[in-house]
Scaffold this motif. Structure first.
Motif, PDB file in Angstrom:
ATOM      1  N   THR A  59       7.236   1.988  -7.791  1.00 36.55           N
ATOM      2  CA  THR A  59       7.979   1.250  -6.772  1.00 36.55           C
ATOM      3  C   THR A  59       7.005   0.550  -5.850  1.00 36.55           C
ATOM      4  O   THR A  59       5.802   0.836  -5.864  1.00 36.55           O
ATOM      5  N   GLY A  60       7.507  -0.363  -5.049  1.00 42.61           N
ATOM      6  CA  GLY A  60       6.644  -1.132  -4.157  1.00 42.61           C
ATOM      7  C   GLY A  60       6.229  -0.351  -2.930  1.00 42.61           C
ATOM      8  O   GLY A  60       7.056   0.304  -2.285  1.00 42.61           O
ATOM      9  N   GLY A  61       4.935  -0.427  -2.594  1.00 43.99           N
ATOM     10  CA  GLY A  61       4.412   0.194  -1.390  1.00 43.99           C
ATOM     11  C   GLY A  61       3.951  -0.860  -0.412  1.00 43.99           C
ATOM     12  O   GLY A  61       4.667  -1.825  -0.140  1.00 43.99           O
ATOM     13  N   GLN A  62       2.727  -0.697   0.112  1.00 41.53           N
ATOM     14  CA  GLN A  62       2.176  -1.667   1.056  1.00 41.53           C
ATOM     15  C   GLN A  62       2.042  -3.032   0.386  1.00 41.53           C
ATOM     16  O   GLN A  62       1.492  -3.137  -0.710  1.00 41.53           O
ATOM     17  N   SER A  64       4.119  -4.638  -1.147  1.00 36.90           N
ATOM     18  CA  SER A  64       4.838  -4.582  -2.428  1.00 36.90           C
ATOM     19  C   SER A  64       3.952  -4.186  -3.602  1.00 36.90           C
ATOM     20  O   SER A  64       4.350  -4.335  -4.760  1.00 36.90           O
ATOM     21  N   ASN A  65       2.737  -3.673  -3.330  1.00 33.37           N
ATOM     22  CA  ASN A  65       1.876  -3.172  -4.404  1.00 33.37           C
ATOM     23  C   ASN A  65       2.456  -1.868  -4.945  1.00 33.37           C
ATOM     24  O   ASN A  65       2.974  -1.049  -4.189  1.00 33.37           O
ATOM     25  N   TYR A  66       2.304  -1.661  -6.255  1.00 34.53           N
ATOM     26  CA  TYR A  66       3.006  -0.558  -6.903  1.00 34.53           C
ATOM     27  C   TYR A  66       2.383   0.804  -6.624  1.00 34.53           C
ATOM     28  O   TYR A  66       1.165   0.993  -6.732  1.00 34.53           O
ATOM     29  N   VAL A  67       3.250   1.750  -6.276  1.00 31.16           N
ATOM     30  CA  VAL A  67       2.872   3.145  -6.074  1.00 31.16           C
ATOM     31  C   VAL A  67       3.881   4.028  -6.809  1.00 31.16           C
ATOM     32  O   VAL A  67       4.809   3.532  -7.452  1.00 31.16           O
ATOM     33  N   LEU A  68       3.701   5.333  -6.688  1.00 28.43           N
ATOM     34  CA  LEU A  68       4.577   6.272  -7.395  1.00 28.43           C
ATOM     35  C   LEU A  68       6.016   6.164  -6.882  1.00 28.43           C
ATOM     36  O   LEU A  68       6.271   5.877  -5.718  1.00 28.43           O
ATOM     37  N   ALA A  69       6.963   6.429  -7.788  1.00 24.52           N
ATOM     38  CA  ALA A  69       8.384   6.228  -7.494  1.00 24.52           C
ATOM     39  C   ALA A  69       8.868   7.084  -6.342  1.00 24.52           C
ATOM     40  O   ALA A  69       9.781   6.694  -5.607  1.00 24.52           O
ATOM     41  N   GLU A  70       8.264   8.261  -6.147  1.00 30.30           N
ATOM     42  CA  GLU A  70       8.746   9.163  -5.103  1.00 30.30           C
ATOM     43  C   GLU A  70       8.360   8.694  -3.699  1.00 30.30           C
ATOM     44  O   GLU A  70       8.690   9.351  -2.712  1.00 30.30           O
ATOM     45  N   TYR A  71       7.691   7.559  -3.576  1.00 27.92           N
ATOM     46  CA  TYR A  71       7.499   6.944  -2.261  1.00 27.92           C
ATOM     47  C   TYR A  71       8.868   6.662  -1.641  1.00 27.92           C
ATOM     48  O   TYR A  71       9.030   6.689  -0.420  1.00 27.92           O
ATOM     49  N   ASN A  72       9.861   6.436  -2.489  1.00 31.61           N
ATOM     50  CA  ASN A  72      11.245   6.320  -2.054  1.00 31.61           C
ATOM     51  C   ASN A  72      11.757   7.698  -1.634  1.00 31.61           C
ATOM     52  O   ASN A  72      11.614   8.681  -2.360  1.00 31.61           O
ATOM     53  N   ASN A  73      12.356   7.780  -0.450  1.00 29.45           N
ATOM     54  CA  ASN A  73      12.786   9.069   0.108  1.00 29.45           C
ATOM     55  C   ASN A  73      13.740   9.826  -0.797  1.00 29.45           C
ATOM     56  O   ASN A  73      13.616  11.048  -0.981  1.00 29.45           O
ATOM     57  N   VAL A  74      14.711   9.129  -1.368  1.00 27.13           N
ATOM     58  CA  VAL A  74      15.724   9.794  -2.186  1.00 27.13           C
ATOM     59  C   VAL A  74      15.100  10.358  -3.453  1.00 27.13           C
ATOM     60  O   VAL A  74      15.399  11.490  -3.859  1.00 27.13           O
ATOM     61  N   ALA A  93       1.469   7.182 -11.146  1.00 24.60           N
ATOM     62  CA  ALA A  93       1.005   6.868  -9.788  1.00 24.60           C
ATOM     63  C   ALA A  93       1.328   5.433  -9.409  1.00 24.60           C
ATOM     64  O   ALA A  93       1.449   5.110  -8.224  1.00 24.60           O
ATOM     65  N   GLY A  94       1.463   4.543 -10.401  1.00 18.72           N
ATOM     66  CA  GLY A  94       1.739   3.136 -10.134  1.00 18.72           C
ATOM     67  C   GLY A  94       0.503   2.275 -10.341  1.00 18.72           C
ATOM     68  O   GLY A  94      -0.638   2.749 -10.272  1.00 18.72           O
ATOM     69  N   ASN A  95       0.737   0.996 -10.574  1.00 20.24           N
ATOM     70  CA  ASN A  95      -0.333   0.062 -10.938  1.00 20.24           C
ATOM     71  C   ASN A  95      -0.702  -0.883  -9.801  1.00 20.24           C
ATOM     72  O   ASN A  95      -1.037  -2.042 -10.031  1.00 20.24           O
ATOM     73  N   GLY A  96      -0.671  -0.403  -8.550  1.00 22.42           N
ATOM     74  CA  GLY A  96      -0.875  -1.290  -7.413  1.00 22.42           C
ATOM     75  C   GLY A  96      -2.235  -1.246  -6.766  1.00 22.42           C
ATOM     76  O   GLY A  96      -2.446  -1.887  -5.736  1.00 22.42           O
ATOM     77  N   ASN A  97      -3.194  -0.461  -7.339  1.00 20.75           N
ATOM     78  CA  ASN A  97      -4.520  -0.333  -6.720  1.00 20.75           C
ATOM     79  C   ASN A  97      -4.393   0.075  -5.261  1.00 20.75           C
ATOM     80  O   ASN A  97      -5.146  -0.375  -4.394  1.00 20.75           O
ATOM     81  N   GLU A  98      -3.431   0.950  -4.972  1.00 20.94           N
ATOM     82  CA  GLU A  98      -3.196   1.392  -3.602  1.00 20.94           C
ATOM     83  C   GLU A  98      -3.876   2.736  -3.342  1.00 20.94           C
ATOM     84  O   GLU A  98      -3.893   3.613  -4.215  1.00 20.94           O
ATOM     85  N   ASN A  99      -4.400   2.914  -2.141  1.00 22.27           N
ATOM     86  CA  ASN A  99      -4.987   4.172  -1.703  1.00 22.27           C
ATOM     87  C   ASN A  99      -3.916   4.962  -0.959  1.00 22.27           C
ATOM     88  O   ASN A  99      -3.543   4.603   0.162  1.00 22.27           O
ATOM     89  N   LEU A 100      -3.417   6.014  -1.558  1.00 23.12           N
ATOM     90  CA  LEU A 100      -2.336   6.787  -0.951  1.00 23.12           C
ATOM     91  C   LEU A 100      -2.794   7.566   0.272  1.00 23.12           C
ATOM     92  O   LEU A 100      -1.959   8.131   0.998  1.00 23.12           O
ATOM     93  N   ASP A 101      -4.113   7.613   0.515  1.00 18.48           N
ATOM     94  CA  ASP A 101      -4.632   8.256   1.721  1.00 18.48           C
ATOM     95  C   ASP A 101      -4.724   7.278   2.889  1.00 18.48           C
ATOM     96  O   ASP A 101      -5.103   7.663   3.996  1.00 18.48           O
TER      97      ASP A 101
END
Length: 328
Positions: A59-62, A64-74, A93-101
């Motif tokens: 799913t989209g994170g920062q 709209s870069n892709y992160v893991l689906a559970e970033y969505n609350n539900v 984890a997603g293909n968005g090159n995002e740092n979850l930290d």
């Protein structure tokens, strides 16, 4: 699906867990609409403790870069409810090159660990380094190959006899990495059950995959974790079987029956030891809706609960069992 469990029949591919007796797909796209939450809910409702669910989604994170689906609350709530019940969830984890930290994800991290095993994309080389597109961070547990993974389906790698059912592609991304890890978990779970009659819990599976895996190489500041090593994991289980068996023998499992099921106004918990147990009832969003202590065969009032599926956790000291029931 082909990476997980293609038949080993000398035609095309053979999946890693090719002797799996059952695999089900729950699609987000239906003939009428798109509904991710419904697909996740259906997959959980069809599973029980010890089963393995693969989240082949992001799913989209920062930005709209892709992160893991559970970033969505539900999706996080559903995932937590499932892993609490003993279901193992392997998630891309997603293909968005995002740092979850990154501080952008502080609210997500504040929810805690959902219990899912999160998979990053690593190279297909002996270095097992993170591929540039893979989302990363301390929440990512393990990696799989994120490139050059042969799969059945659309693509141009090969097509035989001009038959669309014999078409193959080189599959990439955390979407190829995640079924590799799920395949390893299936085989490890199967071996452990054959040897002990017990299923590994989500946390036990995660710890084994990490501790026995092949270490990540390259830039370790962008963490995706080790590559699972099935042989090393099985050898670990072999060496610790005596310890595991002694623990199992020390404490017999708590056995309960929820009845009637489905139910309208009341349910009861029956246990073979005819003793008092504590209970907690969760809806499929992971929310606690009722709790208490009850003797065997006594009624629990569920008349105020909306219709739907629920998980009931029954505990007696260190022993715990999770069952599902339907309010109709």
């Amino acid at each position: 699906m082909s990476i997980l469990g293609s038949a080993k029949d000398n035609i095309g591919l053979s999946g890693t867990a090719y002797n799996a007796t059952e695999m089900k797909g729950f699609l987000e796209w239906t003939t009428s609409s798109y509904n991710r939450v419904a697909a996740v809910t259906r997959s959980i409702n069809a599973s029980q403790a010890g089963d393995i669910i693969l989240y082949e989604m992001q799913t989209g994170g920062q930005n709209s870069n892709y992160v893991l689906a559970e970033y969505n609350n539900v999706v996080w709530d559903l995932t937590k409810a499932a892993t609490d019940s003993g279901i193992i969830i392997i998630a891309a984890a997603g293909n968005g090159n995002e740092n979850l930290d990154n501080s952008f994800y502080s609210a997500y991290n504040a929810r805690g660990n959902s219990g899912a095993i999160v998979v990053g994309a690593g190279s297909d080389t002996s270095q097992h380094s993170r591929l540039s597109f893979s989302t990363y961070g301390s929440r990512v547990n393990v990696q799989g190959w994120g490139q050059n993974v042969l799969a059945a389906g659309y693509g141009s790698w090969a097509k035989y006899d001009n038959d669309n059912n014999r078409t193959y592609t080189l599959f990439n991304g955390t979407s190829s990495a995640t079924p590799i890890v799920a395949s390893a978990a299936i085989l490890i779970q199967s071996f452990n059950f054959q040897q002990t009659g017990q299923y590994l819990s989500p946390s036990e599976m995660r710890n084994i995959l990490i501790s026995t895996g092949i270490p990540q190489g390259g830039n370790l500041t962008t963490k995706i974790g080790p590559l699972p090593n099935i042989k090393a994991a099985i050898e670990y289980l072999e060496s610790s079987r005596t310890t595991l068996s002694s623990k199992t023998m020390t404490l017999s499992p708590l056995k309960v029956e929820i009845y009637p099921n489905p139910a309208s106004n009341f349910i009861s918990i029956r246990n073979s030891e005819d003793k008092e147990v504590n209970f907690e009832i969760f809806n499929m969003m992971g929310q606690l809706v009722s709790k208490g202590t009850i003797l065997t065969d006594k009624k629990i009032d569920i008349s105020n609960l909306p219709k739907g599926n629920y998980l009931i956790h029954s505990t007696d000291g260190q022993r715990r069992v999770v069952e599902k029931f339907i309010k109709q």
